[in-house]
Design a protein around this motif. Structure first.
Motif, short mmCIF file in Angstrom:
data_model
loop_
_atom_site.label_atom_id
_atom_site.label_comp_id
_atom_site.label_asym_id
_atom_site.label_seq_id
_atom_site.Cartn_x
_atom_site.Cartn_y
_atom_site.Cartn_z
N LYS A 69 -46.59 -30.66 -80.63
CA LYS A 69 -46.85 -31.63 -81.70
C LYS A 69 -46.28 -31.10 -83.02
O LYS A 69 -47.00 -30.58 -83.85
CB LYS A 69 -48.37 -31.85 -81.86
CG LYS A 69 -49.02 -32.63 -80.75
CD LYS A 69 -48.87 -34.13 -81.01
CE LYS A 69 -49.57 -35.04 -80.04
NZ LYS A 69 -49.66 -34.73 -78.67
N SER A 108 -50.39 -28.78 -72.62
CA SER A 108 -50.74 -27.47 -73.16
C SER A 108 -49.55 -26.53 -73.26
O SER A 108 -49.72 -25.32 -73.39
CB SER A 108 -51.80 -26.83 -72.27
OG SER A 108 -51.35 -26.84 -70.93
N TRP A 131 -47.74 -25.73 -75.59
CA TRP A 131 -47.82 -24.89 -76.81
C TRP A 131 -48.58 -23.60 -76.54
O TRP A 131 -48.22 -22.55 -77.08
CB TRP A 131 -48.46 -25.69 -77.95
CG TRP A 131 -49.85 -26.16 -77.63
CD1 TRP A 131 -50.21 -27.30 -76.96
CD2 TRP A 131 -51.07 -25.47 -77.93
NE1 TRP A 131 -51.56 -27.36 -76.82
CE2 TRP A 131 -52.12 -26.26 -77.41
CE3 TRP A 131 -51.38 -24.27 -78.57
CZ2 TRP A 131 -53.47 -25.87 -77.51
CZ3 TRP A 131 -52.71 -23.90 -78.68
CH2 TRP A 131 -53.73 -24.69 -78.15
N THR A 141 -46.88 -19.86 -76.65
CA THR A 141 -47.49 -18.84 -77.50
C THR A 141 -47.79 -17.58 -76.69
O THR A 141 -47.42 -16.45 -77.07
CB THR A 141 -48.83 -19.36 -78.07
OG1 THR A 141 -48.57 -20.55 -78.80
CG2 THR A 141 -49.50 -18.33 -78.94
N ASP A 151 -59.02 -22.61 -80.04
CA ASP A 151 -58.13 -22.81 -81.18
C ASP A 151 -58.01 -24.30 -81.43
O ASP A 151 -57.01 -24.93 -81.09
CB ASP A 151 -56.76 -22.20 -80.86
CG ASP A 151 -55.72 -22.54 -81.91
OD1 ASP A 151 -56.12 -22.86 -83.05
OD2 ASP A 151 -54.52 -22.49 -81.59
N ASN A 152 -59.05 -24.91 -81.98
CA ASN A 152 -58.94 -26.35 -82.18
C ASN A 152 -59.12 -26.82 -83.62
O ASN A 152 -59.49 -27.95 -83.87
CB ASN A 152 -59.85 -27.12 -81.22
CG ASN A 152 -61.13 -26.36 -80.97
OD1 ASN A 152 -61.67 -25.77 -81.90
ND2 ASN A 152 -61.61 -26.33 -79.74
N ASN A 208 -54.92 -27.35 -83.38
CA ASN A 208 -54.37 -27.61 -82.05
C ASN A 208 -55.36 -28.43 -81.22
O ASN A 208 -56.56 -28.44 -81.49
CB ASN A 208 -54.03 -26.29 -81.35
CG ASN A 208 -52.78 -25.66 -81.96
OD1 ASN A 208 -51.91 -26.37 -82.45
ND2 ASN A 208 -52.71 -24.34 -81.93
N HIS A 209 -54.81 -29.10 -80.18
CA HIS A 209 -55.62 -30.09 -79.47
C HIS A 209 -55.57 -29.95 -77.96
O HIS A 209 -55.35 -30.94 -77.26
CB HIS A 209 -55.17 -31.50 -79.88
CG HIS A 209 -55.23 -31.75 -81.35
ND1 HIS A 209 -56.40 -31.90 -82.04
CD2 HIS A 209 -54.24 -31.83 -82.26
CE1 HIS A 209 -56.13 -32.07 -83.34
NE2 HIS A 209 -54.83 -32.04 -83.49
N GLY A 236 -50.16 -29.26 -79.34
CA GLY A 236 -50.39 -28.25 -80.37
C GLY A 236 -49.09 -27.61 -80.80
O GLY A 236 -48.00 -28.06 -80.42
N ALA A 253 -51.38 -21.32 -83.20
CA ALA A 253 -51.99 -20.47 -82.18
C ALA A 253 -51.81 -18.99 -82.51
O ALA A 253 -52.74 -18.18 -82.30
CB ALA A 253 -51.38 -20.79 -80.81
#
Ligand SMILES: *[C@@H]1O[C@H](CO)[C@@H](O)[C@H](O)[C@H]1NC(C)=O
Ligand SMILES: *[C@@H]1O[C@H](CO)[C@@H](O)[C@H](O)[C@H]1NC(C)=O
Length: 366
Positions: free
Chosen positions: A119, A166, A168, A172, A199-200, A203-204, A209, A214
């Motif tokens: 994102k 996921s 992202w 990471t 980690d929200n 990020n989602h 994310g 992250a």
């Protein structure tokens, strides 16, 4: 700039060598039509009942079970459309080829909605909490002509994000696993699930994310759990309480690679694996099976991978990326994408969103 020049000089010397030896003439095309690679043969395409047979054997191979005959018919239609794209692309005998993989009964729109997850719209760079404007490799010189962090033991086996946006978190984690191995000598598989669950702020989880957020989370949290202690579930869960004696791996910071600069990405990549965004929303990407990719891209960066090396094959320069779609996708889960095209943003925007974690030799807790 000196690094750039020496690298380019090296590449062109090498290309010249290949030309002199006549290697360019034997460009490899067999894989475009090899049934064991692409998953179908020319006979399969000859008659409708052969095509049904191909669909059946493909379904068995990938353990596909459909809820109803209607669903099966729908999936068969999608399969045929995807197969047509694969066959047409392979017929062109380009530098890459596509194959029938476990995504073959998934329509491209469904695919984009479920298997990507970068994102970039989440404002990056300027507004980030620990953002750094430093690029520590700016003056790097004498870059090697090829780098492969897999061979140096800095890359864990290919993972699978499954039907969850996921990428992202995988991008990471692979970059952190890399720098941790380079600094400490130990390769430790780390937890994407922790990033998904905890980690929200920005990020989602499965809904997408960005790697920089992250990295900032890992810094703020004084480390990230191992994969073993906090395994991947392929769905968003509750953030687990910190256990006082759990092993965690720390980073010191993170930096962005200057945008639209192939030289900068290579400088960073010569020193460590790098998280990158890519415009992957295309059928070519969904079915990539091998070779040096320069095909159809998405519209904007919507997927994240980890660059783990670069090299050259018969004078064609590429970057090696680790993906998170399992080992059946691409070249055992990896992807080679063309570099050196002169496009500032690179093939599929790979030079637009790249960053890497940093780690000081001292001060690593584990
Ligand atoms: C691609 O390669 C195949 C097999 O080598 C050959 O039969 C075919 O004519 C080639 N197609 C093109 C468009 O060059
Ligand atoms: C990491 O190392 C650099 C260079 O030695 C130093 O300037 C920096 O303060 C260190 N950072 C941390 C957080 O220890």
């Amino acid at each position: 700039m000196a690094g750039n020049n020496s690298l380019l000089a090296m590449d062109s010397k090498l290309s010249m060598l290949f030309l002199l030896l006549g290697f360019v003439a034997c460009s490899p095309t067999a894989s475009h039509h090899d049934p064991s690679v692409v998953g179908y043969s020319q006979e399969d395409l000859a008659l409708p009942n052969k095509l049904v047979g191909l669909f059946t054997s493909w379904s068995v191979k990938h353990s596909k079970i459909y809820a109803s005959p209607k669903e099966k018919v729908k999936r068969y239609e999608i399969f045929k459309r995807n197969l047509r794209h694969i066959v047409e692309t392979n017929r062109r005998n380009g530098s890459y080829w596509l194959g029938l993989n476990h995504f073959a009964d998934i329509a491209h729109e469904e695919f984009k909605a479920s298997y990507l997850g970068l994102k970039p719209g989440l404002a990056r760079r300027d507004s980030q909490p620990h953002g750094s404007t430093t690029f520590r490799y700016a003056n790097a010189v004498n870059l090697p002509w090829a780098v492969d962090w897999r061979k140096k033991g800095a890359v864990t086996p290919v993972k699978n994000q499954g039907e969850c946006g996921s990428c992202w978190a995988f991008s990471t984690v692979a970059a952190v696993e890399g720098i941790n191995q380079i600094v400490t000598g130990k390769l430790v598989s780390l937890s994407e699930q922790e990033l998904m669950d905890c980690d929200n702020t920005f990020n989602h989880g499965c809904r997408g994310g960005l790697m920089d957020f992250a990295f900032a989370y890992i810094m703020g949290n004084q480390g990230i759990y191992t994969e073993e202690d906090y395994p991947y579930l392929m769905e968003e869960g509750y953030c687990r309480e910190k256990q006082p004696h759990s092993k965690v791996i720390t980073i010191t910071g993170y930096e962005d690679v200057p945008e639209n600069s192939e030289t900068s990405l290579l400088k960073a990549l010569a020193h460590q694996p790098v998280s990158v965004g890519i415009a992957a929303g295309s059928r070519d990407f969904q079915f990539y099976k091998g070779g040096i990719f320069d095909g159809e891209c998405g519209i904007q960066p919507d997927h994240a991978l980890t660059a783990v090396g670069y090299g050259s094959y018969y004078g064609q320069d590429y970057i090696i990326m680790k993906n998170s779609w399992g080992k059946n996708w691409g070249e055992q889960g990896y992807f080679r994408i063309r570099r050196g095209t002169g496009k500032p943003e690179g093939v599929c925007d790979i030079y637009k969103i790249a960053s890497y974690p940093t780690k000081n030799v001292t001060g690593w807790g584990s």
